[in-house]
Design a protein around this motif. Structure first.
Motif, mmCIF file in Angstrom:
data_model
loop_
_atom_site.group_PDB
_atom_site.id
_atom_site.type_symbol
_atom_site.label_atom_id
_atom_site.label_comp_id
_atom_site.label_asym_id
_atom_site.label_seq_id
_atom_site.Cartn_x
_atom_site.Cartn_y
_atom_site.Cartn_z
ATOM 1 N N GLY A 1 -13.252 -3.596 -15.757
ATOM 2 C CA GLY A 1 -12.666 -2.424 -16.396
ATOM 3 C C GLY A 1 -11.659 -1.679 -15.540
ATOM 4 N N ILE A 2 -11.381 -2.194 -14.345
ATOM 5 C CA ILE A 2 -10.388 -1.583 -13.459
ATOM 6 C C ILE A 2 -9.312 -2.616 -13.166
ATOM 7 C CG2 ILE A 2 -9.956 -0.567 -11.188
ATOM 8 C CD1 ILE A 2 -12.833 0.415 -11.154
ATOM 9 N N ALA A 3 -8.070 -2.264 -13.437
ATOM 10 C CA ALA A 3 -6.975 -3.210 -13.225
ATOM 11 C C ALA A 3 -6.729 -3.426 -11.738
ATOM 12 C CB ALA A 3 -5.707 -2.692 -13.892
ATOM 13 N N GLU A 4 -6.609 -4.699 -11.357
ATOM 14 C CA GLU A 4 -6.237 -5.034 -9.983
ATOM 15 C C GLU A 4 -4.720 -5.063 -9.802
ATOM 16 O OE1 GLU A 4 -10.147 -5.607 -10.451
ATOM 17 O OE2 GLU A 4 -8.793 -7.000 -11.506
ATOM 18 N N ILE A 5 -3.992 -5.285 -10.899
ATOM 19 C CA ILE A 5 -2.533 -5.401 -10.842
ATOM 20 C C ILE A 5 -1.920 -4.496 -11.896
ATOM 21 C CG2 ILE A 5 -0.550 -6.960 -11.049
ATOM 22 C CD1 ILE A 5 -2.448 -9.281 -10.420
ATOM 23 N N PHE B 1 5.262 -5.702 0.462
ATOM 24 C CA PHE B 1 4.866 -4.599 1.330
ATOM 25 C C PHE B 1 3.336 -4.619 1.329
ATOM 26 C CE2 PHE B 1 8.319 -1.456 2.190
ATOM 27 C CZ PHE B 1 7.846 -1.057 3.425
ATOM 28 N N ILE B 2 2.729 -4.652 2.485
ATOM 29 C CA ILE B 2 1.262 -4.680 2.562
ATOM 30 C C ILE B 2 0.796 -3.480 3.374
ATOM 31 C CG2 ILE B 2 -0.772 -6.063 3.114
ATOM 32 C CD1 ILE B 2 1.079 -8.495 3.359
ATOM 33 N N PHE B 3 -0.167 -2.747 2.830
ATOM 34 C CA PHE B 3 -0.732 -1.586 3.517
ATOM 35 C C PHE B 3 -2.167 -1.905 3.926
ATOM 36 C CE2 PHE B 3 2.492 -0.231 0.550
ATOM 37 C CZ PHE B 3 3.322 0.539 1.361
ATOM 38 N N PHE B 4 -2.514 -1.494 5.151
ATOM 39 C CA PHE B 4 -3.809 -1.834 5.732
ATOM 40 C C PHE B 4 -4.593 -0.567 6.069
ATOM 41 C CE2 PHE B 4 -0.927 -5.292 6.612
ATOM 42 C CZ PHE B 4 -1.677 -6.449 6.509
ATOM 43 N N ASP B 5 -5.843 -0.565 5.658
ATOM 44 C CA ASP B 5 -6.768 0.528 5.978
ATOM 45 C C ASP B 5 -7.971 -0.072 6.696
ATOM 46 O OD1 ASP B 5 -8.355 2.778 6.111
ATOM 47 O OD2 ASP B 5 -8.878 2.768 3.978
ATOM 48 N N ASP B 6 -7.826 -0.282 7.977
ATOM 49 C CA ASP B 6 -8.872 -0.978 8.729
ATOM 50 C C ASP B 6 -10.143 -0.159 8.899
ATOM 51 O OD1 ASP B 6 -7.049 -3.026 8.986
ATOM 52 O OD2 ASP B 6 -7.522 -3.405 11.095
ATOM 53 N N ASP B 7 -10.043 1.169 8.913
ATOM 54 C CA ASP B 7 -11.245 1.988 9.127
ATOM 55 C C ASP B 7 -11.802 2.556 7.821
ATOM 56 O OD1 ASP B 7 -9.330 3.836 8.542
ATOM 57 O OD2 ASP B 7 -9.392 4.874 10.474
ATOM 58 N N ASP C 1 -4.045 -4.031 -6.127
ATOM 59 C CA ASP C 1 -5.178 -3.418 -5.437
ATOM 60 C C ASP C 1 -5.956 -4.508 -4.711
ATOM 61 O OD1 ASP C 1 -7.831 -2.465 -4.875
ATOM 62 O OD2 ASP C 1 -7.505 -0.825 -6.285
ATOM 63 N N ASP C 2 -6.000 -4.410 -3.385
ATOM 64 C CA ASP C 2 -6.692 -5.417 -2.581
ATOM 65 C C ASP C 2 -8.122 -4.995 -2.255
ATOM 66 O OD1 ASP C 2 -4.616 -7.283 -2.459
ATOM 67 O OD2 ASP C 2 -3.668 -6.250 -0.795
ATOM 68 N N GLY C 3 -8.876 -4.683 -3.307
ATOM 69 C CA GLY C 3 -10.307 -4.431 -3.126
ATOM 70 C C GLY C 3 -10.719 -2.981 -3.102
ATOM 71 N N GLU C 4 -9.779 -2.046 -3.239
ATOM 72 C CA GLU C 4 -10.138 -0.621 -3.171
ATOM 73 C C GLU C 4 -10.847 -0.127 -4.427
ATOM 74 O OE1 GLU C 4 -7.171 1.799 -0.350
ATOM 75 O OE2 GLU C 4 -6.387 1.371 -2.332
ATOM 76 N N LYS C 5 -10.387 -0.626 -5.577
ATOM 77 C CA LYS C 5 -10.951 -0.205 -6.867
ATOM 78 C C LYS C 5 -10.801 1.306 -7.094
ATOM 79 C CE LYS C 5 -12.574 -4.277 -8.070
ATOM 80 N NZ LYS C 5 -12.065 -5.004 -9.245
ATOM 81 N N ASP C 6 -9.678 1.887 -6.632
ATOM 82 C CA ASP C 6 -9.475 3.315 -6.835
ATOM 83 C C ASP C 6 -8.692 3.625 -8.114
ATOM 84 O OD1 ASP C 6 -6.916 2.536 -6.164
ATOM 85 O OD2 ASP C 6 -6.847 3.652 -4.279
#
Length: 592
Positions: A117-121, A206-212, A146-151
């Motif tokens: 129910g949440i779009a990844e693209i 463009f790739i954004f990374f949130d390692d923490d 969305d690379d796994g955030e599900k926001d």
């Protein structure tokens, strides 16, 4: 009683009129959603597959703007007033010409790959009129993944006039577009019907990374496939056998690769996208044709293709781009690069969504956007940053901590320069370009500024000559040679191809502690020579990693210059020489 009835009738009539317009259509509030359909009598449903439920919903927004919802997941019902935002497609006929997804139209497609129910693209295709041929035409062909955030945050659209606003933000740099966290972004500024191979792209990606996992981006990678364009007059014969409607031809090679870092991890509410350092490679690059990503729900409802001016992007079942798991390694392992640039945000004032923007190896003292100077790039700070340039890529993008200032420098750079902006008065970021005043620098440019230039005189990959123009007259009043001082310019080289985000952050911490410790040694020497450093008490109280880095540098520099001034005034040439060696080697024990 009669007056009361008349009042009630007037009130009812007024409310009826008011209800014909969506409540947030013409307010001063930010419209975050598609306006609700007001007149349900104008909704039209179409059952394409004759299964008893609608597949298409047609209606109007903003009075008379036609829209069409396409139900890609077959869950639309009669009575619905809009489609869903997990696996449907919205077409907006902005120019009201009866053609959807064509010139001057905007289309939005949601893709839910895992059925939660949440779009990844989310795809946004905003076509301009297509009349501007032979290059980018101001259109937007974009994917947010969305690379796994599900926001569930994707592109940002200003719904009052249905305009894509990728740079709109809250506060300093809290962008509504989802550049925060773990996301991938693909983009080309051309109408979809002008692009030959729609599975490829220009910013790819463009790739954004949130390692923490704090919901903020500590690292970003930008890869470009610079396309070839059919000349506007179609004079190049190599395009004569191509579809005459197509002007954009991707090379399918990455020829530009940049990565950027929040070295002190101080991103936070009110200080988003505080990237500190960027590295850029340019050259032949590498092919990415093998980086194919298949999606089971990307292909839209085939029966609805007939509604599109050009349905090719809806017919895709795959996209081609290096993803977050391979992009960094491909840069270093496959890339054939001819140059490398480096930039460091010394005044820590630029909160752009994508990176610290690059200075260019152009005229040192020219200033202004597109004026041919270091800040020729309109998106770069006019002053305040330090740029370094390895024009033959001899250093392979590697880094070192220089003995002369303790800072991170680009190995192999032939030269570099730091335009000093101690007060952080001049910056590009938001608000700067793209905000409410148009494409210009809101902070302007200074009439004079201090400059430090760095050079590698012996081509060994390390800076050994430092020149200063501190009064801003564009004439260097001092030139220092490490060789002449007997100082070895070489240092440990850190191979960036083997580094991770945490390694970059550790390198900055090492530099910061080294610089701060130098400043404390400088204070000890100043005390020995009875030089009062209380004047610099502000710099003795850093409250963050970056302040420690910057204040430590300035403490060290000011104390050195004061001591050197005393040595010159008191005619102590031996002390002056010792001070020079102590400062530029980082070893204050030479004076003690």
């Amino acid at each position: 009683m009669r007056k009361l009835m008349i009042f009630a009738a007037i009130l009812s009539f007024s409310c009826g009129l008011w209800a014909q317009e969506y409540w947030n259509n013409k307010t001063q509030l930010t419209p975050f959603r598609l306006p609700l359909v007001i007149d349900k009598s104008k909704i039209e449903y179409i059952d394409l597959d004759k299964d008893g439920d609608p597949d298409v919903l047609k209606s109007f927004i903003l009075g008379d703007v036609p829209i069409m919802w396409i139900d890609d997941d077959d869950d639309m019902q009669y009575g619905d007033t809009e489609g869903d935002t997990d696996n449907d497609c919205l077409l907006i006929d902005k120019d009201k010409d009866g053609v959807f997804a064509g010139p001057n139209d905007i289309s939005i497609d949601w893709v839910d790959e895992d059925g939660d129910g949440i779009a990844e693209i989310q795809t946004v295709v905003w076509n301009k009129d297509g009349k501007r041929r032979g290059g980018m035409d101001g259109s937007d062909y974009m994917y947010m993944i969305d690379d796994g955030e599900k926001d569930n945050i994707k592109h940002n659209i200003q719904w009052t006039d249905v305009v894509l606003k990728c740079w709109q933000h809250n506060g300093h740099a809290n962008f509504y577009q989802d550049y925060h966290g773990n996301n991938t972004f693909l983009k080309m500024h051309a109408a979809s019907f002008r692009i030959k191979d729609l599975e490829y792209n220009w910013e790819v990606p463009f790739i954004f990374f949130d390692d923490d996992n704090d919901g903020l981006s500590e690292m970003a990678i930008r890869l470009l496939d610079t396309p070839k364009y059919r000349p506007s007059d179609n004079s190049d014969p190599k395009y004569h056998n191509e579809n005459p409607e197509h002007d954009v031809f991707f090379t399918k090679k990455i020829d530009y690769a940049a990565h950027t870092y929040d070295l002190d991890n101080d991103n936070g509410p009110g200080n988003e996208f505080d990237f500190d350092m960027s590295i850029l490679f340019k050259g032949e690059g590498f092919s990415y044709v093998d980086q194919v990503h298949k999606y089971k729900n990307l292909r839209g409802l085939p029966e609805a293709d007939k509604f599109f001016f050009d349905p090719r992007w809806r017919q895709l079942d795959h996209l081609v781009y290096p993803d977050r798991h391979v992009a960094y390694n491909l840069i270093y392992e496959k890339g054939k690069w001819s140059s490398c640039w480096f930039v460091f945000d010394e005044d820590d004032d630029c909160n752009r969504w994508e990176r610290v923007e690059f200075y260019e190896p152009k005229e040192l003292f020219k200033i202004g956007m597109r004026k041919g100077g270091l800040d020729n790039n309109p998106q770069a700070d006019p002053v305040g940053d330090r740029g370094e340039f390895d024009e033959d890529n001899s250093g392979k993008g590697n880094l070192y901590l220089s003995p002369f200032d303790g800072r991170i420098h680009l190995h192999g750079a032939e030269w570099g320069a730091w335009r000093i902006d101690q007060q952080a008065n001049y910056f590009q970021g938001y608000g700067g370009l793209y905000d409410f005043t148009g494409y210009e620098r809101n902070t302007g440019v200074p009439s004079a500024w201090a400059t430090v230039k760095y050079s590698d005189s012996d081509n060994n990959g390390f800076f050994d000559v430092i020149e200063y123009d501190l009064d801003g007259d564009q004439i260097f009043e001092e030139k220092v040679s490490l060789k002449a001082l007997g100082i070895d310019d070489r240092a440990t080289v850190h191979e960036t191809g083997k580094m991770k985000l945490t390694d970059y952050q550790q390198l900055f911490r090492e530099a910061t502690e080294n610089i701060w410790n130098r400043s404390q040694k400088a204070i000890e020497v100043a005390n020995k020579y009875k030089l009062n450093t209380a004047w610099y008490s502000f710099w003795k109280q850093p409250r963050s990693t970056h302040e420690k880095y910057a204040y430590g540098y300035w403490l060290n520099f000011y104390i050195y210059k004061d001591l050197r001034d005393l040595a010159v005034r008191d005619n102590l040439p031996e002390l002056k020489t010792k001070l020079d060696k102590a400062y530029y080697s980082g070893d204050w024990s030479i004076v003690n």
